[in-house]
Design a protein around this motif. Structure first.
Motif, mmCIF file in Angstrom:
data_model
loop_
_atom_site.group_PDB
_atom_site.id
_atom_site.type_symbol
_atom_site.label_atom_id
_atom_site.label_comp_id
_atom_site.label_asym_id
_atom_site.label_seq_id
_atom_site.Cartn_x
_atom_site.Cartn_y
_atom_site.Cartn_z
ATOM 1 N N LYS A 25 1.203 42.900 38.240
ATOM 2 C CA LYS A 25 2.118 42.859 38.776
ATOM 3 C C LYS A 25 2.735 43.917 38.636
ATOM 4 C CE LYS A 25 4.062 38.603 41.183
ATOM 5 N NZ LYS A 25 4.891 38.133 41.502
ATOM 6 N N GLN A 31 4.896 52.077 41.036
ATOM 7 C CA GLN A 31 4.960 52.199 42.265
ATOM 8 C C GLN A 31 4.741 53.553 42.664
ATOM 9 O OE1 GLN A 31 7.031 48.390 43.693
ATOM 10 N NE2 GLN A 31 5.120 48.516 45.032
ATOM 11 N N LYS A 81 0.028 47.439 44.277
ATOM 12 C CA LYS A 81 1.001 46.357 44.385
ATOM 13 C C LYS A 81 0.858 45.631 43.444
ATOM 14 C CE LYS A 81 1.873 45.496 48.989
ATOM 15 N NZ LYS A 81 1.714 44.043 50.355
ATOM 16 N N SER A 167 8.836 44.764 41.862
ATOM 17 C CA SER A 167 8.390 45.895 42.822
ATOM 18 C C SER A 167 9.037 45.785 43.961
ATOM 19 C CB SER A 167 6.603 45.200 43.158
ATOM 20 O OG SER A 167 6.814 44.110 43.128
ATOM 21 N N GLU A 169 8.449 46.796 48.494
ATOM 22 C CA GLU A 169 7.676 46.529 49.540
ATOM 23 C C GLU A 169 7.498 47.560 50.370
ATOM 24 O OE1 GLU A 169 4.959 44.426 50.463
ATOM 25 O OE2 GLU A 169 5.350 42.982 48.289
#
Length: 289
Positions: A25, A31, A81, A167, A169
């Motif tokens: 992850k 990200q 992701k 992480s 969304e």
């Protein structure tokens, strides 16, 4: 100088990645970090031509073994992701450089245009793009130690970043970073160790009693650049800013291992108006408030 491509191949981990480690992850910092192909060049003397005899094969074999510990680097990013640790491997290029004279002479006063030719052309679909300078350093150290048979448990990567920086969304995919081309000049400045010591002493103050080498040199370059800009424009006052990317592994609470794999960095930006630093933004404002 002429650079010739001798061979190109994909090096895969020497053993398959265990199923329980098949998905890595990404952290929040991974990200939002733009994907850059970090370029690092290492030069070594070819003593008695030993490297030509077995060096290339040793590099390939040790790279394959090292990738078993750094399995995300041999995988592929999916949807910003996760990384699928699918053992697709990394690209290994062997080249031959024909140059008039000795490489050691070129490196005394390296020309960026010449050195740039030592770097392979970027291939965006290869590699995972999740390594900051610290991770790359850990990987290179582990690879070199594997090659000479002195790999230690302490050199292995720690997979802790996502647990500290989970992480997120995103409603929309983050747009790719576009670097606009502009006229720029590259300069190389060499500071002797003794001069850096003097500079550190000269730049100390009540606020920063013991400045680091980076702080002292960055302050000097910032000061000179600001003065040059004002002189060129024929003005006496002009606001300016300076930024620096920093490794925050030792600055978290508790500190993270130096071998933590991934991006663990942030920026600080200082703003100066006239001759006074008025604001400083650091990593603390980014992550911990």
């Amino acid at each position: 100088m002429k650079v010739e491509l001798v061979s190109k191949q994909i090096i895969k981990p020497s053993s398959p990645t265990p199923q329980n480690l098949g998905i890595y992850k990404l952290s929040f910092i991974d990200q939002i970090t733009p994907i850059f192909h970090t370029r690092m060049l290492f030069f070594y003397p070819n003593i008695e031509n030993k490297f030509a005899n077995d060096g290339i094969e040793r590099l390939k074999t040790s790279l394959s073994v090292t990738l078993t510990h750094f399995c995300p680097l041999a995988g592929r990013v999916k949807d910003n992701k996760v990384i699928e640790c699918n053992d697709k491997g990394v690209e290994f290029c062997e080249t031959r450089v024909r140059v008039h004279g000795f490489l050691s002479e070129i490196l005394k006063q390296p020309d960026p245009d010449i050195v740039h030719q030592f770097v392979p052309v970027n291939d965006a679909h290869l590699g995972s793009g999740i390594a900051d300078a610290s991770t790359i350093g850990s990987f290179i150290k582990a690879w070199s130690c594997t090659a000479i048979g002195c790999m230690a448990e302490s050199m292995l990567p720690k997979y802790v970043m996502e647990s500290h920086f989970p992480s997120m969304e995103f409603s929309n995919d983050l747009p790719p970073l576009e670097l606009k081309t502009s006229n720029c000049i590259t300069r190389r400045f060499v500071f002797e160790s003794s001069e850096i010591t003097k500079l550190k002493a000269k730049s100390s103050s009540k606020l920063v009693e013991q400045p680091t080498r980076v702080e002292a040199i960055l302050a000097l370059i910032w000061k000179c650049a600001t003065m040059a800009s004002r002189t060129n424009l024929g003005i006496t006052k002009r606001p300016s800013k300076v930024g620096q990317v920093i490794n925050i592994r030792k600055r978290t609470n508790p500190p993270l291992p130096e071998t933590s794999l991934g991006n663990c960095l942030s920026n600080f930006v200082a703003e100066m108006e006239e001759s006074r630093v008025v604001q400083i933004w650091t990593y603390r404002h980014w992550w911990f408030t």
